[in-house]
Design an enzyme around this catalytic site. Structure first.
Site, PDB file in Angstrom:
ATOM      1  N   ASP A 130       0.851  -1.192   0.000  1.00  0.00           N
ATOM      2  CA  ASP A 130       0.000   0.000   0.000  1.00  0.00           C
ATOM      3  C   ASP A 130       0.887   1.243   0.000  1.00  0.00           C
ATOM      4  O   ASP A 130       2.002   1.211   0.512  1.00  0.00           O
ATOM      5  CB  ASP A 130      -0.847   0.048   1.277  1.00  0.00           C
ATOM      6  N   ARG A 180      -0.304  -0.782  -8.621  1.00  0.00           N
ATOM      7  CA  ARG A 180      -1.746  -0.568  -8.368  1.00  0.00           C
ATOM      8  C   ARG A 180      -1.945   0.951  -8.383  1.00  0.00           C
ATOM      9  O   ARG A 180      -1.425   1.660  -7.522  1.00  0.00           O
ATOM     10  CB  ARG A 180      -2.130  -1.106  -6.994  1.00  0.00           C
ATOM     11  N   ALA A 185      -5.689   8.604  -0.909  1.00  0.00           N
ATOM     12  CA  ALA A 185      -6.740   8.660   0.112  1.00  0.00           C
ATOM     13  C   ALA A 185      -6.425   9.552   1.309  1.00  0.00           C
ATOM     14  O   ALA A 185      -7.221   9.636   2.226  1.00  0.00           O
ATOM     15  CB  ALA A 185      -7.017   7.243   0.604  1.00  0.00           C
TER      16      ALA A 185
END
Ligand code: FDA
Length: 303
Positions: A130, A180, A185
């Protein structure tokens, strides 16, 4: 404005206590989080697999501040990998490097990640990293570059809202990286990140094209129909088959679309979070959509 306030609140422990104790926030949590335990997430992924959708297991939690915490997180990730092997589910495992100690001991974080990559490889699966707040981006890319040499199926999340991302990607081009692509966010300042959605979307499209030309098995992570259409166009232009790139979405968001895309032969992967540290994750999901926010605030006040 509400979105910014929520992203601020996502990092405030006092607000976290208030929200976590609200009885009626549970149904909201349930919509976005598989459950408190690994087995809850395994069950969700088995169900997704039965519909032709792959999983991306995500152990909730971030910003670990001591070596014992990082070791404990590494241990839990290992348990996830082990269960993927035992159950035979189709799923990768997504890791947050701050859970593995990136913020205070990069060397230890790399050691943990290397073990996890090797175990995942032996278990027939792979890891995804991530991308977190901007202060960790340089180190996260460095760790990815290092591990990518030995583990070519390692995937890295990159954020379209960051102004620096095209340069970062270009710097990785020799490796044909697995990426990805996400909008991003976190609450980031204007100097570092685009604030207007038109600008973020523009950069998302540019990066999508880049990935179809220079990346491997592009991962397009969005629920935004226009950006998904753009990705399908890029796939056609570059002769990429429907299962030659990934459409990644979050558990609980646009589930119907996930199923329809999978039924039409696209490679769909759903990010399935589990664990009790759901608060910052939930606040980021609330910040993305005013309708969620209204539902959530009502639950909070009643609870
Ligand atoms: P956008 O928010 O514009 O939403 C488009 C449409 O999708 C909305 O109109 C609505 O229909 C639906 N939708 C979106 N969010 C919703 C919600 N919360 N509730 C209900 N409907 C919603 N970010 C990051 O910084 N680092 C990371 O590593 C990751 N990893 C990651 C993995 C995966 C698989 C996904 C899908 C996303 C991430 N993200 C992420 C999060 C990402 O940056 C972004 O915040 C969200 O995906 C929301 O942006 P969209 O691209 O979906 O567009």
């Amino acid at each position: 404005m509400f979105g910014k306030a929520l992203l601020w609140a996502a990092e405030k422990p006092r607000v976290e206590r208030l929200v976590a104790q609200g009885r009626l926030t549970r149904p909201v949590v349930k919509r976005f989080v598989a459950g408190d335990h690994l087995e809850d997430a395994i069950r969700v992924i088995q169900e997704l697999n039965s519909k032709g959708i792959r999983g991306i297991l995500d152990l909730l939690g971030e910003g670990v501040t001591d070596p014992a915490g990082a070791k404990a997180a590494a241990h839990e990730y290992l348990a996830s990998i082990e269960r993927i092997e035992q159950t035979g589910i189709e799923s990768t495992v997504s890791v947050k490097l701050t859970q593995l100690g990136l913020a205070f001991d990069k060397g230890a974080c790399i050691d943990h990640l290397r073990v996890l990559c090797a175990e995942a490889h032996a278990a027939g699966t792979s890891l995804e990293i991530d991308m977190e707040q901007s202060e960790y981006v340089t180190d996260t890319i460095e760790v990815f570059r290092l591990l990518r040499t030995d583990f070519t199926d390692l995937r890295l999340a990159m954020q379209a809202y960051l102004r620096r991302t095209p340069v970062d990607l270009e710097g990785l081009s020799e490796a044909r990286p697995r990426v990805r692509l996400v909008k991003g966010a976190y609450a980031e300042p204007e100097e570092l990140a685009f604030q207007r959605s038109a600008e973020v979307d523009g950069q998302f499209r540019f990066l999508t094209d880049w990935l179809f030309e220079k990346g491997e098995l592009p991962g397009i992570a969005t629920h935004d129909s226009e950006l998904l259409e753009h990705a399908k166009g890029a796939a056609e232009r570059t002769g990429t088959a429907r299962d030659g790139f990934e459409i990644q979405m979050l558990y609980g968001i646009r589930s119907d679309l996930q199923e329809t895309l999978a039924a039409h032969g696209f490679r769909v992967c759903v990010y399935v979070p589990f664990g009790s540290a759901w608060y910052p994750y939930l606040m980021r999901r609330m910040a993305e959509r005013p309708a969620n926010l209204r539902f959530f605030l009502r639950a909070l006040v009643r609870g």
